[in-house]
Motif scaffolding. Structure first.
Motif, PDB file in Angstrom:
ATOM      1  N   SER A  47      72.786  70.179  12.196  1.00 56.02           N
ATOM      2  CA  SER A  47      72.223  71.009  12.013  1.00 56.02           C
ATOM      3  C   SER A  47      70.449  70.984  11.814  1.00 56.02           C
ATOM      4  O   SER A  47      69.814  71.525  12.369  1.00 56.02           O
ATOM      5  N   LEU A  48      70.136  70.190  11.302  1.00 53.42           N
ATOM      6  CA  LEU A  48      68.705  69.821  10.786  1.00 53.42           C
ATOM      7  C   LEU A  48      68.190  68.730  12.401  1.00 53.42           C
ATOM      8  O   LEU A  48      67.090  68.901  12.682  1.00 53.42           O
ATOM      9  N   LYS A  49      68.563  68.508  13.072  1.00 54.49           N
ATOM     10  CA  LYS A  49      68.639  67.523  13.984  1.00 54.49           C
ATOM     11  C   LYS A  49      68.516  68.598  15.045  1.00 54.49           C
ATOM     12  O   LYS A  49      67.528  68.545  15.923  1.00 54.49           O
ATOM     13  N   ASP A  50      69.354  69.137  15.319  1.00 57.18           N
ATOM     14  CA  ASP A  50      68.983  70.191  16.542  1.00 57.18           C
ATOM     15  C   ASP A  50      67.660  70.861  15.796  1.00 57.18           C
ATOM     16  O   ASP A  50      66.890  71.412  17.117  1.00 57.18           O
ATOM     17  N   ARG A  51      67.710  71.388  14.946  1.00 57.49           N
ATOM     18  CA  ARG A  51      66.175  72.232  14.717  1.00 57.49           C
ATOM     19  C   ARG A  51      64.585  71.310  15.037  1.00 57.49           C
ATOM     20  O   ARG A  51      64.310  71.300  15.022  1.00 57.49           O
ATOM     21  N   ILE A  52      65.013  70.296  14.471  1.00 58.70           N
ATOM     22  CA  ILE A  52      63.949  68.745  14.863  1.00 58.70           C
ATOM     23  C   ILE A  52      63.727  68.589  16.168  1.00 58.70           C
ATOM     24  O   ILE A  52      62.505  68.739  16.646  1.00 58.70           O
ATOM     25  N   LEU A  53      64.634  68.552  17.447  1.00 54.16           N
ATOM     26  CA  LEU A  53      64.813  68.450  18.323  1.00 54.16           C
ATOM     27  C   LEU A  53      64.001  69.251  19.463  1.00 54.16           C
ATOM     28  O   LEU A  53      63.052  69.303  19.812  1.00 54.16           O
ATOM     29  N   ASP A  54      65.131  70.382  18.455  1.00 49.02           N
ATOM     30  CA  ASP A  54      64.352  71.692  19.688  1.00 49.02           C
ATOM     31  C   ASP A  54      62.681  72.100  19.342  1.00 49.02           C
ATOM     32  O   ASP A  54      61.875  72.598  20.697  1.00 49.02           O
ATOM     33  N   CYS A  55      62.168  71.926  18.494  1.00 50.53           N
ATOM     34  CA  CYS A  55      61.036  71.816  18.546  1.00 50.53           C
ATOM     35  C   CYS A  55      59.845  70.192  17.734  1.00 50.53           C
ATOM     36  O   CYS A  55      58.375  70.740  18.191  1.00 50.53           O
ATOM     37  N   ASP A  56      60.635  69.311  18.814  1.00 50.72           N
ATOM     38  CA  ASP A  56      59.928  68.457  18.860  1.00 50.72           C
ATOM     39  C   ASP A  56      58.892  67.888  17.437  1.00 50.72           C
ATOM     40  O   ASP A  56      57.459  67.919  18.062  1.00 50.72           O
ATOM     41  N   SER A  57      59.844  67.860  16.336  1.00 49.70           N
ATOM     42  CA  SER A  57      58.308  67.587  15.180  1.00 49.70           C
ATOM     43  C   SER A  57      57.876  66.438  15.443  1.00 49.70           C
ATOM     44  O   SER A  57      58.288  65.624  15.786  1.00 49.70           O
ATOM     45  N   ARG A  58      57.034  66.489  14.760  1.00 52.55           N
ATOM     46  CA  ARG A  58      56.383  64.924  14.626  1.00 52.55           C
ATOM     47  C   ARG A  58      56.840  64.283  13.440  1.00 52.55           C
ATOM     48  O   ARG A  58      56.674  63.473  13.318  1.00 52.55           O
ATOM     49  N   LEU A  59      56.815  64.986  12.293  1.00 49.83           N
ATOM     50  CA  LEU A  59      56.853  64.810  10.453  1.00 49.83           C
ATOM     51  C   LEU A  59      57.908  65.677  10.082  1.00 49.83           C
ATOM     52  O   LEU A  59      57.867  66.466  10.371  1.00 49.83           O
ATOM     53  N   LEU A  60      58.557  64.881   9.532  1.00 47.96           N
ATOM     54  CA  LEU A  60      59.684  65.529   8.511  1.00 47.96           C
ATOM     55  C   LEU A  60      58.941  65.281   6.978  1.00 47.96           C
ATOM     56  O   LEU A  60      59.177  64.481   6.519  1.00 47.96           O
ATOM     57  N   ILE A  61      59.541  66.352   6.257  1.00 52.38           N
ATOM     58  CA  ILE A  61      59.069  65.872   5.066  1.00 52.38           C
ATOM     59  C   ILE A  61      60.898  66.830   3.991  1.00 52.38           C
ATOM     60  O   ILE A  61      61.083  67.643   4.187  1.00 52.38           O
TER      61      ILE A  61
END
Ligand code: WTA
Length: 793
Positions: A316-330
């Motif tokens: 789920s985390l992966k989908d949400r990162i990819l969907d909005c094309d995140s640059r950075l993760l905390i």
């Protein structure tokens, strides 16, 4: 007219029950439906009692009493078996109860719950006493689980006297003004924010096109409103956040000044990592102060945060990162919830394996466990924050009123969660004002919202609403039953909490733990209680009112959604009389209406789709990355209005009674899951050909998940496979999505065009029907009767 009789705990005696009921019905001119219902529930429950309440093989008498008053039928069952509440299935099998028996028991109970209006169970002097109440209304629909409560709780006089809005008249006057001239109303409200530049126009809208923009031309920064402006006042050293960890002795307090410093420093850290205005940052943290600090730091520099609930899985985390094309993760190394270790860095690493866009990961040390760090990519929060080049101040980015503040993913009726995008000025204004109106907040209050910041409730009413108002917000990392089920009561006492806002699912669970957990806890600091996330059953409302609120605190039942930003329907506590189970009246500027697919059909109080006719500042702006989807999802069924997806009914006083989702969304413990999401998770398993998921009533969670699965040819049915499927869904979406039950089926009921008939599955899941042979020829009553016959055979 009352009547009682006794039967012995033998199945052969059950025939007597229906004879007695028939006699009673004849004498009292009971409607056919009530007679039928009384028979059915008596049979169900007595069978359960016989099967489970006695283990001594002796004869026991079960006393059955029937009473009728004001067309309300009361059935009382009393027996001297071992303590056993036949309406609450045991969670784990006790000695002679097998798992199969429990499922059987549950099936019967669902039936009972659907048919009666109220159930109460007490154990007194070695006897089980069960009371059931149902209305004797001939045409009453069995499915409408709406428990209409007649009781009205006006605001206590002392409460109103000290409130900002003190009477229903005052509410109605303000409400009329807000609807008659929304621009004047919201323009005046917006004066309460700090602006770099005032707006040119309050509202520019074309609701038919799902478009609305607020305070156009205005510029501000959300963090200046949540932090900087308080520093110029006595609030500088007021506690902004009081934090309590999973373990009761872990505590931390951040004043507004301290929070401001942390936020600025972390904003500088983000900048150092190349993050700037408009960049997306994904935050995957537990309930620790670094979470609001990270959110506000993004807002400081105009980055868009996307918080992913810590309980979501790597996938789920992966989908949400990819969907909005995140640059950075905390994220955190890990954390403990209820004492149990959650390894979040491990989940994050799994997710990141498929997220090439993330070049930087900032890891908060929380669990102090060994985690692998990729030197090029990963760094520690504490080290970054302590770096000598990180300054204590950070110039706020000048943000357009309409610039996005954050994305929050939520489930809808399609397989893919949507990124709900909220604006800066409109969102902030809406949560700040609704926070004041509904929670009647005062400067000296300690405010506690028990939600997780990973959901909208936490965004709006732990972080942005309270901080914009200069309130003290309590933040809790743990769970209600750790180390013991009195944790909430302990914390209320310890922090002298004045306003407490929780979800019915937690309240139901605590209610089940029993009243002894209140013993020795002083809850007298409480002034107001709130509820959010799902309908609160009148039974729980009354318990909340009496046990938690000591009978003196109003309860605000607040209805809203991720999409709406803040509360839309809810009482003004000093003004609105409450009815248990109703969210009461719309807030200022909100114009709801209940619409039916076919306006000419049905009774007036039958209910329909809840829609909102005019825009308001807190409404989402769009679905991130999918320009068409906002209009397609929310403005298609009834053009020109926002369709909420919930069913509702309005009573004669104009009070709204929310009936829950009528689209394909299941509300598990107040959290939304799309059936399509669950189904695609199931179908992604190698053995599965087809799947359908439906919601079923659940004692504590509100709704549970019941999935029907057909296997691919050649796959063997087995309990192991069912367990594997549950685990599969859990891994793909997260623990909350774990199906409560998976039924392997040879076939799913379909229409001729091949569409799965969900309504039938819902009824099967609810225990209404047991199979889906030729559905068209079965009436509900005959199926039910058949079911009972077979259970008694
Ligand atoms: C349900 C949570 C009845 C409703 C804030 C809605 C409620 C969905 C209530 C949104 C309430 C929320 N009474 N039902 N007081 N509050 N709901 O997006 O079905 O997580 O559509 O937002 O929860 O869930 P969400």
């Amino acid at each position: 007219m009352n009547q009682s009789f006794e039967i012995i705990n033998k199945r052969s005696e059950i025939q007597q029950l229906s004879e007695a009921v028939a006699e009673f019905a004849r004498l009292n001119a009971l409607s056919e439906r009530a007679t039928y219902t009384a028979n059915l529930i008596l049979e169900e429950l007595v069978v359960n009692i016989i099967a489970y309440a006695y283990d001594d093989r002796k004869e026991h008498a079960i006393k059955v009493s029937l009473g009728l008053q004001d067309r309300k039928l009361t059935v009382i069952l009393e027996d001297d078996g071992r303590a056993f509440n036949p309406t609450v299935p045991p969670v784990r099998p006790e000695h002679n109860i097998s798992l199969d028996d429990i499922e059987d028991l549950e099936l019967g109970l669902r039936l009972v719950r659907m048919l009666v209006d109220g159930i109460s169970y007490i154990r007194r002097e070695g006897r089980n006493i069960l009371t059931l109440v149902m209305e004797d209304v001939p045409g009453k629909k069995t499915i409408a689980s709406m428990l209409r409560e007649e009781r009205v709780f006006p605001p206590p006089k002392e409460f109103s006297a000290a409130s900002q809005i003190r009477s229903l008249d005052e509410y109605r006057r303000l409400y009329r003004q807000s609807i008659a001239d929304p621009e004047a109303f919201w323009g005046k409200q917006a004066e309460e924010l700090d602006w770099f530049r005032k707006w040119d126009r309050v509202l520019v809208e074309d609701f038919a096109e799902a478009e609305h923009a607020w305070f156009v031309g205005g510029a501000l920064n959300v963090t200046c409103n949540c932090l900087d402006r308080h520093l110029k006042t006595w609030r500088k050293n007021k506690a902004a956040i009081i934090w309590e960890g999973d373990q009761p002795w872990e505590q931390q307090v951040l004043t507004y000044q301290q929070l401001h410093r942390q936020v600025c420093r972390f904003a500088n850290v983000l900048k150092k990592h190349g993050i700037g205005k408009g960049d997306r940052v994904t935050i995957y943290l537990p309930m620790i102060v670094e979470l609001p600090v990270a959110m506000l730091a993004c807002a400081r520099i105009g980055a868009i945060h996307s918080v992913v609930f810590g309980g979501f899985s790597a996938d789920s985390l992966k989908d949400r990162i990819l969907d909005c094309d995140s640059r950075l993760l905390i994220c955190a190394d890990g954390y403990r919830r209820g004492g149990r270790l959650v390894k979040s860095k491990e989940q994050a690493d799994q997710a990141l394996a498929a997220c090439p866009g993330i070049n930087d990961v900032i890891v908060v040390r929380r669990a102090d466990i060994e985690v692998p760090m990729q030197p090029e990519r990963d760094c520690w929060w504490d080290e970054e924050m302590a770096a000598p080049d990180i300054a204590d101040s950070c110039e706020p980015e000048v943000m357009d009123a309409e610039d996005p503040l954050f994305i929050l993913y939520t489930s809808g009726s399609t397989g893919k969660p949507k990124g709900v995008l909220h604006s800066s000025a409109g969102y902030l204004l809406y949560v700040m004002q609704t926070f004041k109106w509904v929670f009647d907040i005062r400067d000296e209050d300690t405010w506690w919202c028990t939600a997780d910041i990973g959901w909208i409730t936490g965004h709006s009413y732990i972080v942005y609403g309270p901080l914009a108002s200069g309130a003290t917000t309590l933040m809790f990392e743990g769970v209600p039953n750790f180390p013991q089920p009195d944790r909430f009561w302990r914390m209320i006492e310890k922090h002298r909490v004045n306003i407490f806002y929780a979800a019915p699912t937690a309240l139901r669970a605590l209610m089940r733990e029993g009243n002894r957990w209140f013993e020795g806890h002083d809850l007298s600091s409480l002034r107001l209680l709130g509820s959010v996330g799902e309908p609160i059953n009148p039974e729980v409302w009354i318990w909340y009112h009496e046990k938690v609120g000591g009978g003196r605190c109003p309860i605000v039942d607040t209805w809203w959604q991720t999409e709406t930003g803040g509360i839309l329907i809810g009482p003004i506590p000093g003004a609105t009389p409450c009815k248990p189970g109703s969210a009461t009246l719309p807030l200022f500027g909100i114009e709801p209406e209940v619409l039916r697919n076919n306006p000419d059909s049905g009774d007036d109080d039958e209910g329909g789709w809840l829609v909102i006719k005019k825009p308001w500042p807190g409404l989402m702006r769009r679905v991130y990355g999918d320009p068409e989807r906002f209009k397609k999802t929310y403005f298609a069924r009834f053009p020109g209005v926002y369709t909420t997806g919930d069913g509702a009914m309005v009573d004669n006083d104009g009070y709204y009674w929310i009936m829950g989702r009528i689209d394909d969304v299941i509300n598990v413990s107040g959290h939304r899951l799309g059936t399509a999401e669950l189904e695609s998770a199931l179908v992604s398993h190698d053995s599965v050909a087809e799947a359908a998921a439906v919601g079923v009533p659940h004692e504590t969670k509100g709704q549970g998940i019941y999935a029907f699965v057909t296997l691919k040819a050649g796959e063997e049915k087995s309990d192991r496979l069912v367990a594997a499927l549950k685990d599969h869904v859990r891994k793909l979406i997260g623990p909350i999505a774990t199906p409560d039950r998976i039924q392997l089926a040879a076939d799913l009921p379909k229409t001729r065009s091949g569409k799965i008939v969900r309504r039938i599955l819902t009824r099967i899941a609810a225990g209404d029907v047991t199979h889906f042979g030729d559905m068209s020829t079965l009436t509900d009553a005959s199926v039910l009767a058949d079911l009972i016959k077979r259970r008694l055979a």
